[in-house]
Design a protein around this motif. Structure first.
Motif, PDB file in Angstrom:
ATOM      1  N   ASN A  77      -3.820   2.687   9.421  1.00  0.00           N
ATOM      2  CA  ASN A  77      -2.963   3.447   8.319  1.00  0.00           C
ATOM      3  C   ASN A  77      -4.014   3.738   6.962  1.00  0.00           C
ATOM      4  OD1 ASN A  77      -0.367   3.749   8.191  1.00  0.00           O
ATOM      5  ND2 ASN A  77      -0.716   1.560   9.877  1.00  0.00           N
ATOM      6  N   VAL A  78      -4.769   3.218   6.236  1.00  0.00           N
ATOM      7  CA  VAL A  78      -6.029   3.701   4.748  1.00  0.00           C
ATOM      8  C   VAL A  78      -7.155   4.932   6.083  1.00  0.00           C
ATOM      9  CG1 VAL A  78      -5.616   2.068   3.957  1.00  0.00           C
ATOM     10  CG2 VAL A  78      -7.173   1.189   4.829  1.00  0.00           C
ATOM     11  N   ARG A  90       3.970  -1.403   3.380  1.00  0.00           N
ATOM     12  CA  ARG A  90       3.543  -0.089   2.808  1.00  0.00           C
ATOM     13  C   ARG A  90       3.341   0.560   3.935  1.00  0.00           C
ATOM     14  NH1 ARG A  90      -2.970  -0.087   0.245  1.00  0.00           N
ATOM     15  NH2 ARG A  90      -2.481   2.399   0.875  1.00  0.00           N
ATOM     16  N   PHE A  91       2.760   0.495   5.377  1.00  0.00           N
ATOM     17  CA  PHE A  91       2.681   0.737   6.078  1.00  0.00           C
ATOM     18  C   PHE A  91       3.436   1.257   7.995  1.00  0.00           C
ATOM     19  CE2 PHE A  91      -1.308  -1.036   4.812  1.00  0.00           C
ATOM     20  CZ  PHE A  91      -1.958  -0.106   4.422  1.00  0.00           C
ATOM     21  N   SER A  92       5.230   0.743   7.001  1.00  0.00           N
ATOM     22  CA  SER A  92       6.182   1.037   7.825  1.00  0.00           C
ATOM     23  C   SER A  92       5.932   0.023   9.635  1.00  0.00           C
ATOM     24  CB  SER A  92       6.191   1.729   8.241  1.00  0.00           C
ATOM     25  OG  SER A  92       6.748   2.474   6.871  1.00  0.00           O
ATOM     26  N   ASP A 148      -8.403   2.280  -0.993  1.00  0.00           N
ATOM     27  CA  ASP A 148      -7.449   3.127  -2.044  1.00  0.00           C
ATOM     28  C   ASP A 148      -8.447   2.769  -3.160  1.00  0.00           C
ATOM     29  OD1 ASP A 148      -5.416   2.773  -0.235  1.00  0.00           O
ATOM     30  OD2 ASP A 148      -5.234   0.541  -1.665  1.00  0.00           O
ATOM     31  N   LYS A 203      -3.645  -1.853  12.749  1.00  0.00           N
ATOM     32  CA  LYS A 203      -2.785  -0.738  12.570  1.00  0.00           C
ATOM     33  C   LYS A 203      -2.961  -0.235  11.135  1.00  0.00           C
ATOM     34  CE  LYS A 203       0.497  -1.859  16.196  1.00  0.00           C
ATOM     35  NZ  LYS A 203       1.866  -2.982  16.254  1.00  0.00           N
ATOM     36  N   SER A 204      -2.630  -1.879   9.756  1.00  0.00           N
ATOM     37  CA  SER A 204      -2.901  -1.686   8.640  1.00  0.00           C
ATOM     38  C   SER A 204      -4.053  -1.273   8.465  1.00  0.00           C
ATOM     39  CB  SER A 204      -3.328  -2.948   7.731  1.00  0.00           C
ATOM     40  OG  SER A 204      -1.895  -3.614   8.496  1.00  0.00           O
ATOM     41  N   LEU A 254       1.878  -5.229   3.262  1.00  0.00           N
ATOM     42  CA  LEU A 254       1.423  -4.424   4.125  1.00  0.00           C
ATOM     43  C   LEU A 254       2.249  -3.261   5.317  1.00  0.00           C
ATOM     44  CD1 LEU A 254      -2.573  -6.204   4.688  1.00  0.00           C
ATOM     45  CD2 LEU A 254      -1.155  -4.401   2.706  1.00  0.00           C
ATOM     46  N   SER A 255       2.823  -4.842   5.448  1.00  0.00           N
ATOM     47  CA  SER A 255       4.020  -3.813   6.724  1.00  0.00           C
ATOM     48  C   SER A 255       5.191  -3.546   5.907  1.00  0.00           C
ATOM     49  CB  SER A 255       4.637  -5.957   6.963  1.00  0.00           C
ATOM     50  OG  SER A 255       5.479  -6.383   6.447  1.00  0.00           O
TER      51      SER A 255
END
Length: 373
Positions: A27-28, A363-365, A67, A23-24, A360-361
């Motif tokens: 998200n990028v 930042r990415f909800s 990033d 998931k992380s 990270l959790s």
């Protein structure tokens, strides 16, 4: 295995942690199927007790580089050349795990047809735990070999400048035992990732691992990481500095990996892998890898090969021990023992990694897998 080091750690189920990594990464901008490959490589490292190359590298090595625009989130693999048992691929500065997964699968298929194969890769990036790829060959009953160059870290014998990468030369061999023989190690005394672990734990680096520009040893782990990045320090090759301890052997093997990782695919090498342009600004690390697969079926058969390999390993472990030691190990055994310890407990997460996972959790909800620990 000493469990005291994990006393202050929280533990996460491997599948939960793998899902968090997927998931992380998505998200990028990493496609889900490619994020699955990356997460599997990282979680395999954690499962095998190689904490230097698992979840701890998700953010600083992969997400941060995406990033910063020096790592492409979507990996587009180009075939540069292919002929019978060989191929050359281009990773186009995508995730090294993805192009390497494709390269090793291609090498496996070619070895099934020709008995032995080699696939090389250029313009790739950090590919995670090197041992992952020989394990792919082992699952097919074959021998797997891989190597990769890396950003300059190792000084040549009698030198102090970081020129060669840690350049692992990794072998995986199937046996008739519960676990295969997997020799996965850097050609330096130790790799940067172990020093990163020491820095997270507030521990000093052993005295003979790193030297400064004057040839003096360095032990402060945080200082070492900064000095390695700036080029003010270098790792010693296997055997240490000079020739008395055989340091020229580690230096020689590191050089072989550098040549194989660059010259067979017209790739970058040495200082061109520093990740900096002439102004000191960050640029991609265009790494090279190679993958060799050998099918014992083309020799005297897979079953006979595995039986003899297993007999050799058992004979080594059963040989006379030092009076100060409890047992003799063969390569891959400690990783198998780590898996047997961790398969029910999950992955140990020190406090430093708790903070990164929380970051990270948020930042990415996405759900923090540590919230109930």
């Amino acid at each position: 295995m000493d469990l005291k080091m994990y006393d202050k750690c929280k533990w996460i189920d491997f599948e939960v942690l793998k899902d968090f990594m997927i998931k992380s990464l998505t998200n990028v901008g990493v496609p889900e199927d490619q994020a699955e490959i990356v997460a599997d490589v990282l979680i395999t490292s954690d499962k095998r007790g190689i904490d230097s190359h698992g979840i701890g590298r998700l953010k600083p090595i992969y997400i941060d580089r995406i990033d910063n625009g020096i790592l492409n989130p979507e990996t587009k693999v180009t075939i540069i050349k292919e002929n019978k048992g060989v191929a050359v691929l281009d990773g186009n500065n995508g995730l090294g795990h993805v192009v390497s997964y494709k390269a090793m699968n291609l090498a496996i298929e070619k070895a099934k047809e020709y008995g032995i194969s080699m696939v090389t890769v250029r313009n790739s990036t950090h590919y995670g735990i090197a041992g992952y790829y020989p394990l792919m060959a082992i699952k097919e009953g074959m021998i797997g070999i891989t190597g990769t160059n890396a950003r300059p870290s190792i000084a040549p014998t009698f030198g102090v400048e970081n020129m060669l990468g840690t350049n692992p030369f990794t072998f995986g061999i199937p046996t008739d035992e519960e676990f295969p023989f997997v020799l996965d190690c850097a050609t330096s005394i130790s790799q940067r990732g172990k020093i990163e672990v020491y820095a997270r734990e507030g521990r000093e680096t052993p005295n003979n691992w790193v030297i400064d520009r004057d040839g003096n040893p360095m032990t402060n782990s945080l200082d070492i990481l900064s000095a390695l990045t700036s080029g003010k320090a270098a790792l010693n090759p296997l055997g240490g500095s000079g020739e008395d301890g055989g340091g020229y052997k580690g230096y020689g093997f590191a050089t072989i990996v550098e040549i194989f990782s660059a010259a067979l695919q017209d790739g970058k090498f040495l200082k061109d892998l520093s990740g900096k342009d002439e102004n000191g600004d960050p640029i991609p690390y265009p790494l090279g890898h190679f993958f060799i697969v050998i099918d014992p079926d083309f020799f005297m058969g897979r079953n006979l090969f595995k039986k003899i390999a297993g007999t050799i390993l058992r004979s080594l472990r059963e040989s006379k021990k030092s009076p100060h030691e409890e047992r003799i190990y063969t390569a891959g055994e400690k990783e198998w023992l780590a898996w047997n310890l961790r398969k029910d407990k999950g992955c140990p997460i020190p406090e430093s990694l708790e903070l990164i996972i929380k970051e990270l959790s948020q930042r990415f909800s996405i759900e923090n897998p540590l919230k109930d620990n």
